[in-house]
Write an enzyme that holds these catalytic residues in place. Structure first.
Site, PDB file in Angstrom:
ATOM      1  N   LYS A  59       0.463  -0.317  -2.898  1.00  0.00           N
ATOM      2  CA  LYS A  59       1.083  -0.999  -1.746  1.00  0.00           C
ATOM      3  C   LYS A  59       2.279  -0.241  -1.173  1.00  0.00           C
ATOM      4  O   LYS A  59       2.601  -0.380   0.003  1.00  0.00           O
ATOM      5  CB  LYS A  59       1.500  -2.421  -2.145  1.00  0.00           C
ATOM      6  CG  LYS A  59       0.307  -3.335  -2.328  1.00  0.00           C
ATOM      7  CD  LYS A  59       0.719  -4.744  -2.686  1.00  0.00           C
ATOM      8  CE  LYS A  59      -0.522  -5.593  -2.880  1.00  0.00           C
ATOM      9  NZ  LYS A  59      -0.202  -6.987  -3.181  1.00  0.00           N
ATOM     10  N   ALA A  80       4.113  -5.757  -5.184  1.00  0.00           N
ATOM     11  CA  ALA A  80       3.901  -7.193  -4.981  1.00  0.00           C
ATOM     12  C   ALA A  80       5.238  -7.910  -4.828  1.00  0.00           C
ATOM     13  O   ALA A  80       5.399  -8.773  -3.956  1.00  0.00           O
ATOM     14  CB  ALA A  80       3.112  -7.774  -6.155  1.00  0.00           C
TER      15      ALA A  80
END
Ligand code: ATR
Length: 279
Positions: free
Chosen positions: A71, A136
């Protein structure tokens, strides 16, 4: 019968075999009446750049999701970021614009917030502990910081949580805690944002931070009702326990909207998915 699709989307990650995203997007595709295909693509750190290039070079491949552990890594391969992706410094959604540019977005924070509200897990003022400091955690922090919330971060690697807190400090009340400090605080909501569940592990936190009144949320979920983290919370007396299935569906719904400008029905999708995995 052979089915023809108008466009294709995918999930880049490692591991991805456990993902329910293809099922979720098949449900969405029927709900919004747009015929798109969704698949998982397993990538290694070394071939992330090529995987993205090879995927998006195809005309009908219009967007993607990104999961563990890419990410943050993905950002350097994108042309631009939405405001919320810039703030969270992590990306879980990509859209190809004009068959040329890759725009990164982050729908994790709005997805989590939607689910916490749906579950009634938030009070007017919250003392929130987030465990973890990876992509996250970066994705969800901006949506949890508010004037009324105190957000605490704990990560087994303290240098990473320090870095996260240093960066988000300008947005609100956020503090970094070491393991031995956790016992001194009261949290009404504890969120596991580590990837420990994937490896069937539990983050090492003192039992005393969880009590009967603690709302416990795990971003991760598996095919069992309780993840390893939630089992630990239950053992310590907590009764409000939720895995990340609602957030998964919600962030996917916001991704769907980012791609197609149509918002699917989150509640119905959660019910369908829970039935499918017998929860
Ligand atoms: P993601 O994008 O899902 O956040 P990531 O960037 O690889 O994935 O980050 C994983 C997070 O889970 C990190 O905070 C990691 O802790 P470290 O920074 O100490 O590596 C945390 N994590 C993974 N496995 C864990 C475990 N067994 N116990 C505690 N924390 C764990």
């Amino acid at each position: 019968m052979v089915k023809f699709y108008n466009s294709c989307f995918c999930l880049f990650g490692n591991p991805v075999h456990h993902s329910f995203s293809p099922e979720i997007h098949t449900i969405f595709s029927n709900q919004i009446n747009i015929n798109y295909f969704y698949k998982t693509v397993l990538v290694s750190k070394e071939n992330l750049k090529n995987s993205i290039k090879n995927f998006f070079v195809k005309k009908y491949n219009l967007g993607a999701n990104v999961t563990v552990p890419f990410k943050k890594e993905i950002i350097k391969y994108l042309d631009n970021l939405t405001e919320r992706a810039k703030i969270s410094r992590s990306v879980n959604t990509i859209k190809k614009i004009n068959n040329k540019f890759l725009l990164g977005d982050n729908t994790d924070g709005v997805g989590l917030l939607y689910d916490l509200n749906r579950l009634n897990f938030l009070r007017k003022k919250n003392n929130i502990l987030i465990i973890g400091s990876g992509g996250a955690a970066y994705g969800i922090v901006p949506n949890l910081i508010s004037k009324k919330n105190l957000v605490y971060i704990y990560n087994r690697t303290n240098s990473k949580s320090k870095k996260l807190v240093k960066y988000f400090k300008k947005f609100g009340n956020i503090f970094c805690l070491k393991r031995h400090e956790l016992k001194k605080y009261y949290f009404n909501l504890v969120i596991n944002a580590t990837s420990s569940g994937i490896f069937n592990e539990i983050p090492d936190v003192p039992n005393s931070i969880i009590s009967k009144n603690t709302y416990c949320y795990d971003l991760y979920f598996n095919k069992e009702k309780y993840t390893p983290f939630l089992k630990m919370c239950k053992k310590n007396g907590a009764i409000n326990l939720k895995n990340g299935i609602g957030m998964l569906v919600s962030q996917a719904a916001y991704s769907c909207f980012f791609w197609h400008k149509k918002f699917p029905n989150i509640e119905n999708t959660i019910i369908t998915l829970n039935k499918k995995i017998n929860l």
